[in-house]
Design a protein around this motif. Structure first.
Motif, PDB file in Angstrom:
ATOM      1  N   PHE A   1       9.389 -41.933  -8.055  1.00  9.74           N
ATOM      2  CA  PHE A   1      10.630 -41.696  -8.783  1.00  9.74           C
ATOM      3  C   PHE A   1      11.852 -41.902  -7.880  1.00  9.74           C
ATOM      4  N   ARG A   2      11.697 -41.627  -6.597  1.00 10.36           N
ATOM      5  CA  ARG A   2      12.798 -41.918  -5.662  1.00 10.36           C
ATOM      6  C   ARG A   2      13.035 -43.425  -5.589  1.00 10.36           C
TER       7      ARG A   2
ATOM      8  N   TYR B   1      10.331 -55.130 -15.823  1.00 10.25           N
ATOM      9  CA  TYR B   1      10.925 -54.060 -15.013  1.00 10.25           C
ATOM     10  C   TYR B   1      12.313 -54.484 -14.530  1.00 10.25           C
ATOM     11  N   LYS B   2      12.415 -55.708 -14.019  1.00 10.14           N
ATOM     12  CA  LYS B   2      13.709 -56.208 -13.548  1.00 10.14           C
ATOM     13  C   LYS B   2      14.711 -56.282 -14.697  1.00 10.14           C
TER      14      LYS B   2
ATOM     15  N   ILE C   1      15.780 -50.210 -26.274  1.00  3.79           N
ATOM     16  CA  ILE C   1      16.086 -50.692 -24.921  1.00  3.79           C
ATOM     17  C   ILE C   1      14.869 -51.400 -24.336  1.00  3.79           C
ATOM     18  N   HIS C   2      13.713 -50.782 -24.492  1.00  3.35           N
ATOM     19  CA  HIS C   2      12.477 -51.361 -23.976  1.00  3.35           C
ATOM     20  C   HIS C   2      12.230 -52.735 -24.593  1.00  3.35           C
ATOM     21  N   ASN C   3      12.452 -52.850 -25.891  1.00  2.00           N
ATOM     22  CA  ASN C   3      12.201 -54.107 -26.580  1.00  2.00           C
ATOM     23  C   ASN C   3      13.055 -55.240 -26.008  1.00  2.00           C
ATOM     24  N   LEU C   4      14.313 -54.956 -25.697  1.00  2.00           N
ATOM     25  CA  LEU C   4      15.182 -55.980 -25.118  1.00  2.00           C
ATOM     26  C   LEU C   4      14.657 -56.424 -23.753  1.00  2.00           C
ATOM     27  N   ALA C   5      14.259 -55.452 -22.929  1.00  2.00           N
ATOM     28  CA  ALA C   5      13.722 -55.794 -21.604  1.00  2.00           C
ATOM     29  C   ALA C   5      12.451 -56.619 -21.745  1.00  2.00           C
ATOM     30  N   ASP C   6      11.607 -56.231 -22.677  1.00  2.00           N
ATOM     31  CA  ASP C   6      10.352 -56.940 -22.935  1.00  2.00           C
ATOM     32  C   ASP C   6      10.628 -58.375 -23.382  1.00  2.00           C
ATOM     33  N   LEU C   7      11.605 -58.527 -24.279  1.00  2.93           N
ATOM     34  CA  LEU C   7      11.957 -59.849 -24.806  1.00  2.93           C
ATOM     35  C   LEU C   7      12.508 -60.756 -23.704  1.00  2.93           C
TER      36      LEU C   7
ATOM     37  N   LYS D   1      11.436 -46.700 -16.580  1.00  8.17           N
ATOM     38  CA  LYS D   1      10.960 -47.647 -15.567  1.00  8.17           C
ATOM     39  C   LYS D   1       9.464 -47.443 -15.325  1.00  8.17           C
ATOM     40  N   TYR D   2       9.069 -46.202 -15.291  1.00  4.38           N
ATOM     41  CA  TYR D   2       7.650 -45.875 -15.139  1.00  4.38           C
ATOM     42  C   TYR D   2       6.856 -46.418 -16.332  1.00  4.38           C
ATOM     43  N   ALA D   3       7.383 -46.207 -17.545  1.00  2.00           N
ATOM     44  CA  ALA D   3       6.678 -46.631 -18.757  1.00  2.00           C
ATOM     45  C   ALA D   3       6.586 -48.149 -18.850  1.00  2.00           C
TER      46      ALA D   3
END
Length: 307
Positions: free
Chosen positions: A15-16, A67-68, A206-212, A110-112
């Protein structure tokens, strides 16, 4: 030697790292060195796991790219949510600050996202037409993430949140698919989405946008599709903050007392189901008065009696 380190210590160090600016570079280095797979051996099978025409990367490469993308979104909320970035920033902050100075839910996302496709290798199949499928990888992924959460000693709330994101991370896809030519999703569909998912629906957006953004196959993520997804996501957040939250906070149109005194029903466990169904209709704007609620309750009771 990392396998001998207590799960709690691994979690705190991870987490750090997640809290550091540009942490995707560190995660990438951990993957290249093999350390990431010592911490998460469940990800090993993702290396070299070929995907379908919606992806240009294998599962693990896609995971690192996602992740990025998630970090990019967090650092540029205004660009991805031009209309609702202020409300979204406040919403993320309300999730509580981690000891490392950033919203805790941002760390957990970020973990998920590191684990969101962890079950793809296990669920991979190839159809007669040669197409690759990953049926059920969301539900299977939740089971894997649940076990990892126990190993790293996440709290109950942290575990519920991360499992929820992984299990539901494809929910936005079906919504985007029903958008009209103008890119608009029916308001009723958006309200029902948030009725089913609640606050976690915001994080899934938010996750969906990163995934896309991390999916650049021949059938995915042309620039026009990305712009469309951004517009839809921003509009959905507008509905969430300015309509859904307001409607959800309104008192119910009728109560269990009304079911007893006005419909003559005897108290039973069915009351909760009936009242929940009525509240959903109220939030969706399908009923707006006590009379309409009573009439609908009478219909529900009649259907149950006939069944």
């Amino acid at each position: 030697l990392i396998a001998a380190v207590a799960g709690e210590r691994v979690r705190e160090e991870l987490f750090r790292i997640f809290a550091a600016k540009g942490s995707h570079q560190t995660i990438l280095s951990m993957a290249k060195s093999g350390l990431l797979y010592e911490l998460f051996p469940e990800l090993t099978d993702s290396i070299g796991c070929r995907q379908n025409e919606y992806h240009h990367l294998d599962v693990m490469e896609h995971t690192l790219a996602a992740y990025k993308s998630l970090e990019d979104i967090f650092s540029r909320l205004r660009d991805f949510f031009p209309k609702m970035h202020r409300e979204l920033g406040e919403f993320l902050a309300r999730g509580g600050r981690a000891p490392y100075g950033i919203p805790q839910r941002s760390l957990l996302m970020k973990y998920a996202i590191l684990l969101h496709d962890v079950a793809k290798p296990k669920t991979k199949s190839v159809g007669d037409d040669g197409r690759v499928h990953f049926y059920g990888h969301c539900n299977e992924g939740e089971k894997v993430v649940s076990a990892i959460n126990r190993r790293l000693r996440l709290s109950g709330r942290e575990s519920d949140f991360t499992r929820g994101v992984v299990r539901r991370h494809l929910r936005m896809v079906s919504l985007i698919n029903i958008a009209g030519d103008d890119g608009a999703i029916p308001k009723r569909s958006i309200l029902r989405y948030f009725m089913k998912l609640g606050d976690i629906g915001v994080y899934v957006i938010i996750h969906n946008l990163a995934d896309l953004l991390a999916s650049r196959g021949i059938k995915r993520a042309k620039e026009s599709e990305v712009r469309r997804a951004i517009e839809i996501s921003d509009a959905m957040l507008d509905t969430f903050f300015n309509e859904f939250n307001v409607r959800a906070s309104n008192p119910p149109l009728i109560t269990g007392r009304d079911l007893i005194h006005k419909l003559g029903l005897a108290p039973s466990p069915e009351f909760k189901k009936i009242l929940n169904a009525l509240h959903e209709k109220q939030i969706a704007g399908e009923i707006s008065t006590g009379e309409e609620a009573l009439a609908l309750a009478k219909q529900i009771v009649g259907h149950k009696a006939n069944a």
